[in-house]
Design a protein around this motif. Structure first.
Motif, PDB file in Angstrom:
ATOM      1  N   VAL A 129     -11.359  -4.180  18.446  1.00  0.00           N
ATOM      2  CA  VAL A 129     -10.397  -4.110  19.750  1.00  0.00           C
ATOM      3  C   VAL A 129     -11.265  -5.238  20.664  1.00  0.00           C
ATOM      4  CG1 VAL A 129     -10.063  -2.664  21.781  1.00  0.00           C
ATOM      5  CG2 VAL A 129      -9.736  -1.894  19.335  1.00  0.00           C
ATOM      6  N   PRO A 130     -10.387  -6.081  21.320  1.00  0.00           N
ATOM      7  CA  PRO A 130     -11.179  -7.067  22.123  1.00  0.00           C
ATOM      8  C   PRO A 130     -11.921  -6.496  23.126  1.00  0.00           C
ATOM      9  CG  PRO A 130      -8.961  -8.182  21.346  1.00  0.00           C
ATOM     10  CD  PRO A 130      -9.199  -6.716  20.841  1.00  0.00           C
ATOM     11  N   GLY A 131     -12.894  -7.023  23.803  1.00  0.00           N
ATOM     12  CA  GLY A 131     -13.621  -6.548  24.901  1.00  0.00           C
ATOM     13  C   GLY A 131     -12.851  -6.912  25.976  1.00  0.00           C
ATOM     14  N   ASP A 132     -13.539  -6.218  27.212  1.00  0.00           N
ATOM     15  CA  ASP A 132     -12.803  -6.217  28.381  1.00  0.00           C
ATOM     16  C   ASP A 132     -12.846  -8.145  29.016  1.00  0.00           C
ATOM     17  OD1 ASP A 132     -12.523  -3.856  29.034  1.00  0.00           O
ATOM     18  OD2 ASP A 132     -14.522  -3.456  29.775  1.00  0.00           O
ATOM     19  N   THR A 133     -13.937  -8.503  28.522  1.00  0.00           N
ATOM     20  CA  THR A 133     -13.894 -10.050  28.954  1.00  0.00           C
ATOM     21  C   THR A 133     -13.291 -11.073  27.753  1.00  0.00           C
ATOM     22  OG1 THR A 133     -16.160 -10.266  27.486  1.00  0.00           O
ATOM     23  CG2 THR A 133     -16.199  -9.640  30.092  1.00  0.00           C
ATOM     24  N   ALA A 134     -12.567 -10.468  26.818  1.00  0.00           N
ATOM     25  CA  ALA A 134     -12.229 -11.212  25.789  1.00  0.00           C
ATOM     26  C   ALA A 134     -10.671 -12.106  26.457  1.00  0.00           C
ATOM     27  CB  ALA A 134     -11.567 -10.348  24.715  1.00  0.00           C
ATOM     28  N   TYR A 135     -10.230 -13.040  26.066  1.00  0.00           N
ATOM     29  CA  TYR A 135      -9.179 -13.656  26.421  1.00  0.00           C
ATOM     30  C   TYR A 135      -8.483 -14.474  25.039  1.00  0.00           C
ATOM     31  CZ  TYR A 135      -5.474 -16.768  28.695  1.00  0.00           C
ATOM     32  OH  TYR A 135      -4.368 -17.071  28.918  1.00  0.00           O
ATOM     33  N   PRO A 136      -7.054 -14.149  24.958  1.00  0.00           N
ATOM     34  CA  PRO A 136      -6.120 -13.413  25.852  1.00  0.00           C
ATOM     35  C   PRO A 136      -6.323 -12.016  25.558  1.00  0.00           C
ATOM     36  CG  PRO A 136      -4.843 -14.303  24.106  1.00  0.00           C
ATOM     37  CD  PRO A 136      -6.437 -14.956  23.954  1.00  0.00           C
ATOM     38  N   LYS A 137      -6.036 -11.011  26.328  1.00  0.00           N
ATOM     39  CA  LYS A 137      -5.963  -9.562  26.320  1.00  0.00           C
ATOM     40  C   LYS A 137      -4.867  -9.153  24.981  1.00  0.00           C
ATOM     41  CE  LYS A 137      -8.414  -8.578  29.521  1.00  0.00           C
ATOM     42  NZ  LYS A 137      -9.876  -8.423  29.332  1.00  0.00           N
ATOM     43  N   ALA A 138      -5.452  -8.444  24.191  1.00  0.00           N
ATOM     44  CA  ALA A 138      -4.378  -7.878  22.783  1.00  0.00           C
ATOM     45  C   ALA A 138      -4.957  -6.387  22.504  1.00  0.00           C
ATOM     46  CB  ALA A 138      -4.876  -8.708  21.649  1.00  0.00           C
ATOM     47  N   PRO A 139      -3.943  -5.766  21.969  1.00  0.00           N
ATOM     48  CA  PRO A 139      -4.301  -4.597  21.587  1.00  0.00           C
ATOM     49  C   PRO A 139      -5.545  -4.493  20.628  1.00  0.00           C
ATOM     50  CG  PRO A 139      -1.915  -5.066  20.736  1.00  0.00           C
ATOM     51  CD  PRO A 139      -2.696  -6.118  21.740  1.00  0.00           C
ATOM     52  N   ARG A 140      -5.335  -5.490  19.662  1.00  0.00           N
ATOM     53  CA  ARG A 140      -6.448  -5.796  18.522  1.00  0.00           C
ATOM     54  C   ARG A 140      -6.468  -7.119  18.300  1.00  0.00           C
ATOM     55  NH1 ARG A 140      -5.104  -4.667  12.947  1.00  0.00           N
ATOM     56  NH2 ARG A 140      -2.807  -5.048  12.775  1.00  0.00           N
ATOM     57  N   ALA A 141      -7.462  -7.607  17.569  1.00  0.00           N
ATOM     58  CA  ALA A 141      -7.591  -8.803  16.877  1.00  0.00           C
ATOM     59  C   ALA A 141      -8.144  -8.885  15.717  1.00  0.00           C
ATOM     60  CB  ALA A 141      -8.524  -9.698  17.973  1.00  0.00           C
ATOM     61  N   ALA A 142      -7.934  -9.820  14.844  1.00  0.00           N
ATOM     62  CA  ALA A 142      -8.695  -9.816  13.451  1.00  0.00           C
ATOM     63  C   ALA A 142      -9.468 -10.960  13.531  1.00  0.00           C
ATOM     64  CB  ALA A 142      -7.635  -9.938  12.460  1.00  0.00           C
TER      65      ALA A 142
END
Length: 177
Positions: free
Chosen positions: A73-86
């Protein structure tokens, strides 16, 4: 503070990936080991997509391996926002006789039905989106990249091209994420 970190992440992503770019052409790379001797170079596999963990040629002198995806799950500072990432570890092995400049590398991801996936910058989880350096002949480098995923599991295709300017052969990997 969080707004400042998010702004820095946005600026980094725009600088690295270019406006509207869905693929990564830069990521952190470090030389990790000597490459296999030329007699150990795997034979090109005819047709089809590689599975996670298999090695494929990308161009004439670069062998590529893409790890199984690590869902997060990407953190608060991740870009772009996403429900999850790989997250993927990508290993580059230079079996040629000249230096490979990693700035030539293009990595893209899409769903198996062709929908492009956005690259994710999440520096707090190790996905900075910056690639700099060279891979010397006979050496191996590893980099980590992440891509946004929908909430539900999908089949993903990761495409790696050693040099888009020279239209080199692409290495493609597919599997669930």
């Amino acid at each position: 503070m969080r707004a400042g970190l998010a702004a820095v992440a946005c600026a980094l992503l725009a600088l690295v990936a270019g406006c509207g770019a869905d693929g990564m052409n830069r990521a952190d790379a470090k030389v990790v080991s000597e490459a296999a001797a030329p007699s150990e170079v795997p034979v090109k596999v005819a047709g089809g997509l590689a599975k996670w963990g298999e090695q494929r040629p990308a161009g004439d002198t670069l062998l590529v391996t893409v790890s199984s995806p690590r869902s997060f799950v990407p953190g608060d500072t991740a870009y772009p926002k996403a429900p999850r990432a790989a997250g993927f570890d990508i290993t580059l092995e230079n079996v040629g006789t000249s230096v490979y400049r990693s700035s030539q590398l293009v990595v893209q991801a899409s769903t198996s039905d062709g929908k492009r996936m956005a690259a994710v910058v999440d520096a707090t989880q190790g996905y900075s989106g910056v690639l700099a350096g060279e891979v010397l002949p006979g050496r191996t480098a590893r980099l980590s990249l992440a891509f946004a995923l929908p909430a539900d599991q999908v089949n993903v295709v990761v495409t790696v091209q050693a040099n888009v300017a020279q239209a080199t052969t692409t290495a493609e990997f597919e599997g669930p994420a």
